[in-house]
Design a protein around this motif. Sequence first.
Motif, PDB file in Angstrom:
ATOM      1  N   THR A   1       2.229  -2.053   2.742  1.00 51.38           N
ATOM      2  CA  THR A   1       3.065  -2.858   3.633  1.00 51.38           C
ATOM      3  C   THR A   1       2.321  -4.119   4.069  1.00 51.38           C
ATOM      4  O   THR A   1       2.897  -5.212   4.109  1.00 51.38           O
ATOM      5  CB  THR A   1       3.492  -2.022   4.855  1.00 51.38           C
TER       6      THR A   1
ATOM      7  N   SER B   1       8.297  -7.000   6.387  1.00 54.77           N
ATOM      8  CA  SER B   1       6.883  -7.359   6.279  1.00 54.77           C
ATOM      9  C   SER B   1       6.705  -8.701   5.581  1.00 54.77           C
ATOM     10  O   SER B   1       5.923  -9.546   6.030  1.00 54.77           O
ATOM     11  CB  SER B   1       6.116  -6.274   5.512  1.00 54.77           C
TER      12      SER B   1
ATOM     13  N   LEU C   1      10.240  -0.987   5.017  1.00 53.80           N
ATOM     14  CA  LEU C   1       9.231  -1.855   5.633  1.00 53.80           C
ATOM     15  C   LEU C   1       8.962  -3.134   4.841  1.00 53.80           C
ATOM     16  O   LEU C   1       8.467  -4.118   5.402  1.00 53.80           O
ATOM     17  CB  LEU C   1       7.914  -1.094   5.806  1.00 53.80           C
TER      18      LEU C   1
END
Length: 124
Positions: free
Chosen positions: A54, A113, A109
Amino acid sequence: MNFFKSAGAVLLGLVVIFALSHVTDVVLEKSGLMLLPFDSNPLWLKLFVTFYRTFYVFVGGYVTAKVSHANPMLHTIVLASIGTVLGILGAIAMWSEPPHWYPITLIILGWPSAWLGGKLRVKN
């Protein structure tokens, strides 16, 4: 010419993400910390892998925004969207291998991100 500059900025972001992820995976595997198959690893390592992947997507978003010639957030959104599609395809391809939460988490995510990486670059 602008198309090639734009495509290059997005491609560079993808290369950064893939290269950093691959190198870190190899280091963890060679050191014996990460075992294959992935499901045989302890939860803390699975969470660590989720974190660094991530973070690398965040870095890729930052790099894409930095090298884009114009509209850095648009380039970052394109990167995030491509990454989401690749993540979904990867989850489908690997669905027979547990844990199922891992690819889903990366998909969820990944987009924000990359966006945050681009936003940080634009803010600076």
